[in-house]
Design a protein around this motif. Sequence first.
Motif, PDB file in Angstrom:
ATOM      1  N   GLU A  60       0.813  -1.216   0.000  1.00 11.26           N
ATOM      2  CA  GLU A  60       0.000   0.000   0.000  1.00 11.26           C
ATOM      3  C   GLU A  60       0.847   1.267   0.000  1.00 11.26           C
ATOM      4  O   GLU A  60       0.321   2.364  -0.094  1.00 11.26           O
ATOM      5  N   GLY A  61       2.167   1.106   0.126  1.00 13.54           N
ATOM      6  CA  GLY A  61       3.079   2.239   0.080  1.00 13.54           C
ATOM      7  C   GLY A  61       3.538   2.765   1.425  1.00 13.54           C
ATOM      8  O   GLY A  61       4.345   3.688   1.475  1.00 13.54           O
ATOM      9  N   TYR A  62       3.032   2.207   2.515  1.00 12.83           N
ATOM     10  CA  TYR A  62       3.477   2.645   3.837  1.00 12.83           C
ATOM     11  C   TYR A  62       4.912   2.201   4.083  1.00 12.83           C
ATOM     12  O   TYR A  62       5.295   1.091   3.707  1.00 12.83           O
ATOM     13  N   LEU A  63       5.697   3.059   4.717  1.00 14.65           N
ATOM     14  CA  LEU A  63       7.015   2.676   5.182  1.00 14.65           C
ATOM     15  C   LEU A  63       6.887   2.218   6.625  1.00 14.65           C
ATOM     16  O   LEU A  63       6.271   2.904   7.449  1.00 14.65           O
ATOM     17  N   TRP A  64       7.450   1.073   6.936  1.00 12.20           N
ATOM     18  CA  TRP A  64       7.462   0.526   8.286  1.00 12.20           C
ATOM     19  C   TRP A  64       8.893   0.599   8.779  1.00 12.20           C
ATOM     20  O   TRP A  64       9.816   0.114   8.118  1.00 12.20           O
ATOM     21  N   ILE A  65       9.074   1.214   9.934  1.00 11.80           N
ATOM     22  CA  ILE A  65      10.401   1.474  10.470  1.00 11.80           C
ATOM     23  C   ILE A  65      10.511   0.825  11.841  1.00 11.80           C
ATOM     24  O   ILE A  65       9.792   1.194  12.770  1.00 11.80           O
ATOM     25  N   GLY A  66      11.385  -0.163  11.933  1.00  7.58           N
ATOM     26  CA  GLY A  66      11.612  -0.841  13.208  1.00  7.58           C
ATOM     27  C   GLY A  66      12.688  -0.133  13.993  1.00  7.58           C
ATOM     28  O   GLY A  66      13.737   0.231  13.455  1.00  7.58           O
ATOM     29  N   THR A  67      12.436   0.084  15.277  1.00 10.35           N
ATOM     30  CA  THR A  67      13.387   0.774  16.147  1.00 10.35           C
ATOM     31  C   THR A  67      13.560  -0.009  17.443  1.00 10.35           C
ATOM     32  O   THR A  67      12.929  -1.037  17.667  1.00 10.35           O
ATOM     33  N   GLN A  68      14.382   0.541  18.286  1.00  9.77           N
ATOM     34  CA  GLN A  68      14.645  -0.063  19.585  1.00  9.77           C
ATOM     35  C   GLN A  68      13.408  -0.047  20.482  1.00  9.77           C
ATOM     36  O   GLN A  68      13.247  -0.889  21.336  1.00  9.77           O
ATOM     37  N   TYR A  69      12.502   0.906  20.265  1.00  7.23           N
ATOM     38  CA  TYR A  69      11.348   1.058  21.142  1.00  7.23           C
ATOM     39  C   TYR A  69      10.014   0.710  20.504  1.00  7.23           C
ATOM     40  O   TYR A  69       8.972   0.974  21.075  1.00  7.23           O
ATOM     41  N   GLY A  70      10.051   0.163  19.285  1.00  4.71           N
ATOM     42  CA  GLY A  70       8.801  -0.216  18.655  1.00  4.71           C
ATOM     43  C   GLY A  70       8.839  -0.054  17.151  1.00  4.71           C
ATOM     44  O   GLY A  70       9.907  -0.001  16.539  1.00  4.71           O
ATOM     45  N   LEU A  71       7.660   0.060  16.566  1.00  3.24           N
ATOM     46  CA  LEU A  71       7.497   0.105  15.124  1.00  3.24           C
ATOM     47  C   LEU A  71       6.744   1.379  14.751  1.00  3.24           C
ATOM     48  O   LEU A  71       5.751   1.727  15.389  1.00  3.24           O
ATOM     49  N   SER A  72       7.250   2.081  13.737  1.00  2.00           N
ATOM     50  CA  SER A  72       6.578   3.277  13.236  1.00  2.00           C
ATOM     51  C   SER A  72       6.114   3.020  11.813  1.00  2.00           C
ATOM     52  O   SER A  72       6.859   2.459  11.007  1.00  2.00           O
ATOM     53  N   ARG A  73       4.896   3.451  11.507  1.00  2.00           N
ATOM     54  CA  ARG A  73       4.378   3.394  10.131  1.00  2.00           C
ATOM     55  C   ARG A  73       4.313   4.817   9.614  1.00  2.00           C
ATOM     56  O   ARG A  73       3.745   5.696  10.251  1.00  2.00           O
ATOM     57  N   ARG A  78       2.686  11.529   8.157  1.00  2.00           N
ATOM     58  CA  ARG A  78       2.648  11.321   9.609  1.00  2.00           C
ATOM     59  C   ARG A  78       3.132   9.925   9.975  1.00  2.00           C
ATOM     60  O   ARG A  78       3.057   9.000   9.174  1.00  2.00           O
ATOM     61  N   PHE A  79       3.550   9.818  11.220  1.00  2.00           N
ATOM     62  CA  PHE A  79       3.927   8.525  11.784  1.00  2.00           C
ATOM     63  C   PHE A  79       2.809   8.004  12.675  1.00  2.00           C
ATOM     64  O   PHE A  79       2.157   8.774  13.381  1.00  2.00           O
ATOM     65  N   ARG A  80       2.597   6.721  12.628  1.00  2.00           N
ATOM     66  CA  ARG A  80       1.742   6.041  13.607  1.00  2.00           C
ATOM     67  C   ARG A  80       2.638   5.017  14.267  1.00  2.00           C
ATOM     68  O   ARG A  80       3.297   4.222  13.597  1.00  2.00           O
ATOM     69  N   ASN A  81       2.694   5.039  15.589  1.00  2.00           N
ATOM     70  CA  ASN A  81       3.629   4.208  16.333  1.00  2.00           C
ATOM     71  C   ASN A  81       2.938   3.038  17.023  1.00  2.00           C
ATOM     72  O   ASN A  81       1.806   3.170  17.501  1.00  2.00           O
ATOM     73  N   TYR A  82       3.656   1.923  17.072  1.00  2.00           N
ATOM     74  CA  TYR A  82       3.163   0.707  17.714  1.00  2.00           C
ATOM     75  C   TYR A  82       4.219   0.218  18.695  1.00  2.00           C
ATOM     76  O   TYR A  82       5.406   0.172  18.375  1.00  2.00           O
ATOM     77  N   THR A  83       3.747  -0.149  19.886  1.00  3.05           N
ATOM     78  CA  THR A  83       4.632  -0.644  20.939  1.00  3.05           C
ATOM     79  C   THR A  83       4.057  -1.935  21.505  1.00  3.05           C
ATOM     80  O   THR A  83       3.065  -2.454  20.992  1.00  3.05           O
ATOM     81  N   ARG A  84       4.636  -2.409  22.578  1.00  4.07           N
ATOM     82  CA  ARG A  84       4.097  -3.599  23.246  1.00  4.07           C
ATOM     83  C   ARG A  84       2.675  -3.345  23.726  1.00  4.07           C
ATOM     84  O   ARG A  84       1.855  -4.249  23.744  1.00  4.07           O
ATOM     85  N   HIS A  85       2.369  -2.108  24.059  1.00  6.59           N
ATOM     86  CA  HIS A  85       1.009  -1.761  24.491  1.00  6.59           C
ATOM     87  C   HIS A  85      -0.011  -1.939  23.369  1.00  6.59           C
ATOM     88  O   HIS A  85      -1.199  -2.085  23.623  1.00  6.59           O
ATOM     89  N   THR A  94      14.067  -5.619  15.209  1.00  2.00           N
ATOM     90  CA  THR A  94      15.397  -5.654  14.575  1.00  2.00           C
ATOM     91  C   THR A  94      15.347  -6.041  13.104  1.00  2.00           C
ATOM     92  O   THR A  94      16.316  -5.856  12.381  1.00  2.00           O
ATOM     93  N   SER A  95      14.255  -6.604  12.631  1.00  2.00           N
ATOM     94  CA  SER A  95      14.128  -6.928  11.217  1.00  2.00           C
ATOM     95  C   SER A  95      12.674  -6.827  10.815  1.00  2.00           C
ATOM     96  O   SER A  95      11.775  -7.078  11.630  1.00  2.00           O
ATOM     97  N   CYS A  96      12.428  -6.453   9.571  1.00  2.00           N
ATOM     98  CA  CYS A  96      11.062  -6.332   9.104  1.00  2.00           C
ATOM     99  C   CYS A  96      11.049  -6.544   7.596  1.00  2.00           C
ATOM    100  O   CYS A  96      11.986  -6.175   6.904  1.00  2.00           O
ATOM    101  N   ALA A  97       9.971  -7.154   7.123  1.00  2.00           N
ATOM    102  CA  ALA A  97       9.797  -7.390   5.689  1.00  2.00           C
ATOM    103  C   ALA A  97       8.306  -7.460   5.410  1.00  2.00           C
ATOM    104  O   ALA A  97       7.530  -7.919   6.245  1.00  2.00           O
ATOM    105  N   ALA A  98       7.913  -7.001   4.251  1.00  2.00           N
ATOM    106  CA  ALA A  98       6.512  -7.063   3.841  1.00  2.00           C
ATOM    107  C   ALA A  98       6.300  -8.384   3.118  1.00  2.00           C
ATOM    108  O   ALA A  98       6.991  -8.698   2.159  1.00  2.00           O
TER     109      ALA A  98
END
Length: 105
Positions: A60-73, A78-85, A94-98
Amino acid sequence: MAVGGSKAGIRRLGRSATLAVALLGAGAPPAAAQSGAFRTYTVRDGLIQSQIRCVTQDREGYLWIGTQYGLSRFDGRRFRNYTRHDGLAVSEVTSCAAAADGRLA
């Protein structure tokens, strides 16, 4: 003594190499400089954390960015962030693939 036997042979080889390079370049389209702007995104822009571990783009064209504290779309604005919550199994991504079906793997 140089390979080729003589200085005249080396000069002929040099002229041949120059001609070959000139001929190869004759049919090539002119080189064009790439232009574009780079933009740096930080936590101030909404990125969940600044130490990026992985980046992927879904169908769909979203960039997904994995970080030390979670995942950002990132949708380009804009960014939408996802965490353990939000249901992530771990905080550090540490790794991500569509995947072909659209899911992140």
